[in-house]
Enzyme design. Structure first.
Site, PDB file in Angstrom:
ATOM      1  N   ASP A  59       0.801  -1.238   0.000  1.00  0.00           N
ATOM      2  CA  ASP A  59       0.000   0.000   0.000  1.00  0.00           C
ATOM      3  C   ASP A  59       0.832   1.285   0.000  1.00  0.00           C
ATOM      4  O   ASP A  59       0.378   2.310   0.512  1.00  0.00           O
ATOM      5  CB  ASP A  59      -0.952   0.055   1.221  1.00  0.00           C
ATOM      6  N   HIS A  72       0.168 -12.688  -1.484  1.00  0.00           N
ATOM      7  CA  HIS A  72      -0.855 -12.429  -0.478  1.00  0.00           C
ATOM      8  C   HIS A  72      -1.144 -13.765   0.202  1.00  0.00           C
ATOM      9  O   HIS A  72      -1.366 -14.761  -0.473  1.00  0.00           O
ATOM     10  CB  HIS A  72      -2.116 -11.858  -1.119  1.00  0.00           C
ATOM     11  N   CYS A 127      -4.378  -5.865  -3.053  1.00  0.00           N
ATOM     12  CA  CYS A 127      -3.191  -6.701  -2.813  1.00  0.00           C
ATOM     13  C   CYS A 127      -3.102  -7.986  -3.631  1.00  0.00           C
ATOM     14  O   CYS A 127      -2.187  -8.150  -4.433  1.00  0.00           O
ATOM     15  CB  CYS A 127      -3.090  -7.079  -1.342  1.00  0.00           C
TER      16      CYS A 127
END
Ligand SMILES: *[C@@H]1O[C@H](CO)[C@@H](O)[C@H](O)[C@H]1NC(C)=O
Ligand SMILES: *[C@@H]1O[C@H](CO)[C@@H](O)[C@H](O)[C@H]1NC(C)=O
Ligand SMILES: *[C@@H]1O[C@H](CO)[C@@H](O)[C@H](O)[C@H]1NC(C)=O
Ligand SMILES: *[C@@H]1O[C@H](CO)[C@@H](O)[C@H](O)[C@H]1NC(C)=O
Ligand SMILES: *[C@@H]1O[C@H](CO)[C@@H](O)[C@H](O)[C@H]1NC(C)=O
Ligand SMILES: *[C@@H]1O[C@H](CO)[C@@H](O)[C@H](O)[C@H]1NC(C)=O
Ligand SMILES: *[C@@H]1O[C@H](CO)[C@@H](O)[C@H](O)[C@H]1NC(C)=O
Length: 548
Positions: free
Chosen positions: A47, A139, A85
């Site tokens: 992020d 992820h 993500c």
């Protein structure tokens, strides 16, 4: 200079008891086959938008990342293929677009659901490298088969910091003196469970692994995935002093633009779930968030970035001390950006530049650095006491480029055999790429083949035309609209069209909304300029270039 957080006794310290690697690590054949090759350190940040000194941000203190940038080639217009993500990571780690991984949510594993695609680390593993994952690279969860794609991608079982489990628990001291699961969560390290934070542990583990590969004398591909500045903003509170709250401004364009199509808007549902935000009773879907809390979020994001910078500085110092700056490629990127109140939005989950644009830079020893080879390249700079004089990035490229190109670029820089370009469709092909190696940018002013215009594509799904609780992150079965977006040097154009999640087909004659923003006159993308009678050729251009 002693870095504040990590104990440097980790450096040059062996851990003989660690059952670190599986059989392939010890194979003499593997070690011999890669003699003289360049190692790879891949740093992926969660992020992180381009709020960094080296990207011209004059509020953020990021001296260590800026130092890396000053020795790297830096892309100012690099874009993720989907601003969330798991889809972004699976895309750049396989070198395929979300349309080919068929992952638009978090709920499938590409090898089973789309095709048995090889990955960037797997490619290095197959070429004799020891490949290692620390922190968040894939992820976690279904999208990497609950194993970070081990053993296909990694020689060693991926490492996850033990303190990660406290990220969403009640560890943030509120004004009432009680502990809460807050969004804004500056902490005193001596008071948190285990006395540490996930990214500190990941940095320590990465340094431990660097020491180990030094002893083993083998070529490595080490991926280090940092969690911050992802929410919650849980970081050592001393970094707040870099950003006094009275100096924090709101986003330059904090209002929701009047002509913003409602399908383009993301209602930042994940932010609303935290205790401190719930207490604000913010109306759904448009808010607004009280101004003092907007400032708190911006302050915490910035402080998290400086905390991250300190850890990156410690990692790079270890790289230097161990002599790896002479033979190790360092790639630095984020999975996508983040809105901090721009056009009234927060978090990721859209197609705007602020969330699709990512920092992207490559350090290639002896190629990108301006330093004399005998000089130290990386020295630790404490962000809490940094000289405000900035390191200027060395080699800057402004063409729009794509994160999906990371795989072929790193393979190319390490002089591995070039990846074949994927035919269309490519579900049955294990090893190919839909990206384009960026390595020609190292030697020429323009990296593209021929006179092709540079275009970066992104897409984002929605369940409906108006914002719902699941608009940020709809399950595949709930997707009814897909926003296909292209960013050129001059503009961003997005078409939101009907989508069938069972056949994976988009219907370009059923258009829900279109957006057009001009980079020069409207860099923050607040004024949708799309006019059907003038701009209908843009859809044709999008369709002509994007293979879907
Ligand atoms: C998928 O790829 C992996 C790694 O290359 C390989 O080991 C495995 O056999 C493949 N699976 C199938 C079903 O082809
Ligand atoms: C996913 O993980 C499960 C459980 O460990 C395993 O049985 C399965 O083979 C894995 N899938 C693939 C495609 O490797
Ligand atoms: C590391 O390996 C290379 C290639 O096999 C060899 O030339 C070099 O001497 C080795 N270095 C050490 C410190 O063992
Ligand atoms: C905060 O703003 C004041 C007034 O503009 C300035 O003097 C000070 O240097 C700023 N502090 C920081 C840490 O940026
Ligand atoms: C929350 O806001 C709604 C209107 O937006 C209002 O009706 C309600 O009373 C508020 N609740 C609290 C606890 O302030
Ligand atoms: C695509 O959308 C158009 C316009 O709404 C509609 O007439 C057509 O049937 C749709 N095509 C498919 C394959 O659904
Ligand atoms: C769209 O462009 C046409 C042709 O220039 C113009 O007449 C019309 O007013 C424009 N529409 C809007 C909403 O600006």
């Amino acid at each position: 200079m002693k870095p504040p957080i990590i104990c440097f006794s980790f450096l040059l310290l062996a851990h003989p008891a660690s059952p670190l690697v599986d059989g392939s690590w010890h194979s003499k054949k593997h070690l011999r086959s890669v003699t003289g090759k360049r190692n790879v350190l891949l740093i992926i940040v969660d992020d992180l938008r381009t709020s960094l000194g080296c990207y011209g941000d004059d509020i953020i203190k990021s001296p260590n990342i800026d130092q890396l940038a000053s020795h790297s080639i830096l892309f100012t217009n690099a874009y993720a293929q989907q601003a969330v993500c798991a889809p972004s990571r699976v895309s750049f780690l396989t070198g395929r677009r979300p349309e080919t991984t068929r992952l638009f949510d978090f709920n499938s594993y590409w090898r089973k659901h789309a095709g048995n695609y090889s990955t960037l680390p797997q490619y290095f593993k197959e070429h004799g490298y020891v490949t290692m994952s620390v922190g968040k690279i894939f992820h976690p969860g279904i999208s990497s088969n609950h194993s970070d794609d081990y053993p296909y991608s990694w020689s060693v079982k991926p490492y996850h910091p033990s303190s990660e489990k406290y990220e969403n628990t009640k560890t943030c001291k509120g004004k009432d003196g009680e502990l809460h699961a807050n969004l804004v969560c500056p902490v005193d390290l001596s008071e948190v469970p285990e006395g540490t934070l996930p990214d500190i542990q990941s940095t320590e583990e990465a340094i431990r692994l660097l020491n180990l590969v030094k002893q083993q004398n083998s070529s490595f591909f080490l991926a280090v995935g940092y969690h911050k500045p992802h929410i919650p903003f849980r970081f050592p509170k001393e970094f707040l002093k870099l950003y006094p709250i009275e100096n924090i401004s709101l986003a330059p364009d904090p209002a929701i633009p009047r002509n913003l199509p409602s399908v383009a808007y993301n209602p930042w549902a994940d932010i609303r779930n935290r205790e401190d935000v719930q207490a604000l009773n913010i109306s759904f879907p448009y808010g607004p968030i009280p101004e003092h809390f907007q400032r708190l979020m911006r302050q915490s994001y910035f402080a998290s970035v400086s905390y991250l910078d300190s850890l990156v500085g410690q990692l790079l110092t270890a790289v230097e001390i161990l002599g790896f700056s002479k033979d190790t490629i360092i790639a630095f990127a984020a999975d996508h950006g983040w809105s901090l109140g721009e056009h009234g939005e927060w978090a990721k989950y859209s197609n705007f530049d602020v969330v699709t644009r990512v920092p992207l830079m490559f350090y290639v020893p002896g190629v990108t650095s301006r330093s004399h080879p005998q000089q130290n390249i990386f020295t630790y700079i404490d962000p809490l006491n940094a000289d405000p004089k900035r390191n200027i990035p060395g080699n800057v490229k402004d063409d729009p480029v794509e994160l999906v190109s990371l795989f072929s670029t790193i393979a190319d820089l390490a002089q591995l055999p070039p990846l074949p370009e994927c035919p269309f469709p490519s579900f049955h092909i294990e090893t190919c790429t839909e990206g384009q190696s960026l390595s020609p940018y190292l030697t020429t002013s323009k990296g593209r083949r021929g006179n092709d215009e540079s275009i970066a594509y992104s897409s984002y799904p929605r369940p409906s035309d108006t914002p719902q609780w699941n608009s940020d992150l709809p399950h595949l079965r709930d997707i009814t609209i897909m926003g296909y977006s292209m960013r050129t040097t001059g503009f961003r154009y997005t078409a939101w069209v009907a989508y069938n999640p069972i056949t994976f087909e988009a219907n370009f004659t059923n258009i829900h909304a279109q957006e057009l923003y001009f980079v020069k006159t409207d860099p923050n993308q607040d004024n949708n300029f799309f006019n059907t009678s003038i701009h209908s050729h843009l859809l044709i251009k999008l369709l002509g270039n994007l293979k879907i």
